[in-house]
Design an enzyme around this catalytic site. Structure first.
Site, mmCIF file in Angstrom:
data_model
loop_
_atom_site.group_PDB
_atom_site.id
_atom_site.type_symbol
_atom_site.label_atom_id
_atom_site.label_comp_id
_atom_site.label_asym_id
_atom_site.label_seq_id
_atom_site.Cartn_x
_atom_site.Cartn_y
_atom_site.Cartn_z
ATOM 1 N N LYS A 119 1.124 -1.337 0.422
ATOM 2 C CA LYS A 119 -0.032 0.074 0.370
ATOM 3 C C LYS A 119 0.454 0.881 -0.160
ATOM 4 O O LYS A 119 0.119 2.574 -0.957
ATOM 5 C CB LYS A 119 -0.985 -0.013 1.187
ATOM 6 C CG LYS A 119 -2.047 0.573 0.780
ATOM 7 C CD LYS A 119 -2.715 0.679 2.341
ATOM 8 C CE LYS A 119 -4.119 1.691 1.766
ATOM 9 N NZ LYS A 119 -5.593 0.950 2.829
ATOM 10 N N LYS A 157 -4.517 -13.689 -11.835
ATOM 11 C CA LYS A 157 -5.249 -13.961 -10.446
ATOM 12 C C LYS A 157 -6.958 -13.755 -10.245
ATOM 13 O O LYS A 157 -7.182 -12.520 -9.921
ATOM 14 C CB LYS A 157 -4.613 -13.637 -9.172
ATOM 15 C CG LYS A 157 -4.809 -14.381 -7.735
ATOM 16 C CD LYS A 157 -3.769 -14.504 -6.637
ATOM 17 C CE LYS A 157 -4.454 -14.464 -5.636
ATOM 18 N NZ LYS A 157 -4.832 -13.367 -4.370
ATOM 19 N N LYS A 178 -11.335 -9.290 -5.854
ATOM 20 C CA LYS A 178 -11.576 -8.829 -5.923
ATOM 21 C C LYS A 178 -11.533 -6.698 -6.193
ATOM 22 O O LYS A 178 -12.414 -6.363 -6.701
ATOM 23 C CB LYS A 178 -12.862 -8.243 -4.684
ATOM 24 C CG LYS A 178 -11.856 -7.431 -3.132
ATOM 25 C CD LYS A 178 -13.006 -8.126 -2.114
ATOM 26 C CE LYS A 178 -12.766 -7.779 -0.879
ATOM 27 N NZ LYS A 178 -11.772 -8.978 -0.454
HETATM 28 P P1 ADP Z 1 -9.386 -11.001 -2.902
HETATM 29 O O1 ADP Z 1 -7.510 -11.250 -3.232
HETATM 30 O O2 ADP Z 1 -10.294 -11.181 -3.600
HETATM 31 O O3 ADP Z 1 -9.648 -9.907 -1.675
HETATM 32 P P2 ADP Z 1 -8.498 -12.724 0.479
HETATM 33 O O4 ADP Z 1 -7.965 -12.214 -0.513
HETATM 34 O O5 ADP Z 1 -9.721 -11.257 0.968
HETATM 35 O O6 ADP Z 1 -8.995 -11.992 -1.356
HETATM 36 O O7 ADP Z 1 -9.061 -13.642 0.547
HETATM 37 C C1 ADP Z 1 -9.151 -14.028 1.115
HETATM 38 C C2 ADP Z 1 -8.929 -15.726 1.213
HETATM 39 O O8 ADP Z 1 -9.056 -16.811 -0.433
HETATM 40 C C3 ADP Z 1 -7.455 -16.301 1.486
HETATM 41 O O9 ADP Z 1 -7.043 -16.982 1.611
HETATM 42 C C4 ADP Z 1 -7.196 -16.113 -0.092
HETATM 43 O O10 ADP Z 1 -5.334 -16.519 -0.098
HETATM 44 C C5 ADP Z 1 -7.435 -16.411 -0.773
HETATM 45 N N1 ADP Z 1 -7.608 -16.226 -2.474
HETATM 46 C C6 ADP Z 1 -8.314 -15.306 -3.091
HETATM 47 N N2 ADP Z 1 -8.383 -15.227 -4.099
HETATM 48 C C7 ADP Z 1 -8.189 -16.354 -4.710
HETATM 49 C C8 ADP Z 1 -7.291 -16.758 -5.456
HETATM 50 N N3 ADP Z 1 -7.870 -16.097 -7.054
HETATM 51 N N4 ADP Z 1 -6.827 -17.709 -6.040
HETATM 52 C C9 ADP Z 1 -6.291 -18.890 -4.596
HETATM 53 N N5 ADP Z 1 -6.845 -18.370 -3.510
HETATM 54 C C10 ADP Z 1 -7.880 -17.343 -3.224
#
Ligand code: ADP
Ligand code: TRP
Length: 329
Positions: free
Chosen positions: A110, A189, A192
């Site tokens: 960030k 990847k 959100k």
């Molecule tokens: P985002 O990237 O959508 O903000 P988060 O960081 O809140 O998602 O992720 C929550 C959990 O889901 C974490 O444990 C993360 O490792 C897993 N996760 C999120 N996106 C993926 C992905 N594309 N592939 C595998 N695991 C993911």
């Protein structure tokens, strides 16, 4: 083994969250003592609208239960229902080296982008350490992106134990094989933050439309293609049976197919996979009291464990001396 993990309620869960994290929790719940929580305190570092946060916490509970988290086997609770974790967080903050936190990616990324980070984001890994240590957790199933935070937790536990005596159980990150890095609709990847997600719940027609818009390359239809390097295939593989996977693999290797057909197969497979969870979710939505009771029961159980660990840590530090001897362990 005590298995613990948390997930932040910062949006609706997508396929990446399920196949990368939630599915592992659910798979581990039968053989282990699972503690799973909705990390609403961590979510405060990004969500500042009370109603939005409340809604996401509720959705997270419904989604987890609908996806198969079984409250008879695992303990499901909301992080902020356990005040002992925040108290423990302070004990871990004292003595935590600044440099350890400056290296952590949530804060580093960030600030590298020139954005201002608040103190909460900076100390985020310490709250996460408190989450883990408060329940004497042995294993922490997480995605690759969280391994650094588990290392911080281990460092903090190690130095606390070295200074004050053996108070904390040493946790281990558990990277589950098959916890795939799930690609999004653009092949990057799924996240959100990239606006490339596919929803677990929501309108099935919308989902189908989004699947039909997944990006594909423009090579001629007749060319053979490598399935393993195609994000559409990688998504299909998450939902399909092994026979279906082999069949589609063969189509890729042979060539002479349109991506539209693969997208349709993906939409059908995802629909079939998600339909039972959608039905369970609809039933839970109609029974809010049941969900409240599950979270309350989970919090009561989790608090008992956290209170004992907190007391152990406080006494080791020289706190709580004015309490009567009878309260001492
Ligand atoms: P985002 O990237 O959508 O903000 P988060 O960081 O809140 O998602 O992720 C929550 C959990 O889901 C974490 O444990 C993360 O490792 C897993 N996760 C999120 N996106 C993926 C992905 N594309 N592939 C595998 N695991 C993911
Ligand atoms: N930081 C984790 C994430 O963003 C969520 C989390 C909070 C967590 N506390 C935890 C995960 C403790 C494992 C253990 O995904």
């Amino acid at each position: 083994m005590r298995v613990l993990s948390g997930i932040q309620p910062t949006g609706r869960f997508h396929w990446g969250n399920y196949f990368g994290a939630i599915k592992q929790y659910i798979d581990l719940q039968d053989a282990h003592d699972g503690y799973y929580f909705i990390a609403d305190l961590h979510a405060l570092t990004t969500i500042r609208e009370p109603d939005v946060l409340r809604g996401y916490v509720r959705d997270a509970a419904l989604d987890l239960l609908a996806l198969g988290l079984n409250p008879e086997r695992a303990t499901l609770f909301v992080q902020s229902d356990i005040p002992e974790v925040s108290q423990l967080c302070w004990l871990l903050m004292t003595g935590a080296p600044l440099g350890l936190l400056e290296r952590c990616h949530a804060y580093k990324d960030k600030t590298a982008k020139g954005m201002k980070a608040d103190v909460g984001l900076f100390t985020y890994p310490i709250l996460m350490a408190a989450d883990i240590l408060a329940y004497d957790s042995n294993w922490v199933p997480v995605g690759e992106d969280q391994v650094q935070h588990i290392e911080v937790c281990r460092d903090l536990a190690r130095s606390f134990n070295a200074h004050y005596g053996e108070v904390f159980t040493m946790p281990e990150a558990k990277i589950v094989p098959g916890a795939a890095k799930v690609p999004g609709t653009d092949g990057e990847k799924m996240s959100k933050s990239y606006d490339n997600t596919l929803a677990l719940f929501g309108d099935p027609k919308e989902l189908r439309k989004k699947i039909m818009r997944i990006s594909t390359d423009s090579r001629p239809m007749e060319d053979p293609k490598d399935p393993e390097s195609d994000h559409l295939f990688l998504l299909y593989r998450l939902f399909a049976s092994s026979e279906q996977i082999e069949e589609v693999k063969a189509i890729y290797l042979r060539g002479g197919f349109g991506y539209g057909d693969i997208k349709k197969r993906l939409a059908d497979a995802a629909d079939a996979y998600l339909e039972p969870a959608r039905q369970r979710r609809a039933a839970l939505e109609g029974n809010p009291q049941l969900v409240d009771d599950i979270l309350k029961k989970g919090a009561t159980k989790a608090r008992q464990v956290a209170a004992a660990v907190l007391e152990r840590a406080e006494r080791a530090c020289g706190l709580k001396n004015s309490l009567p001897q009878s309260l001492k362990k």
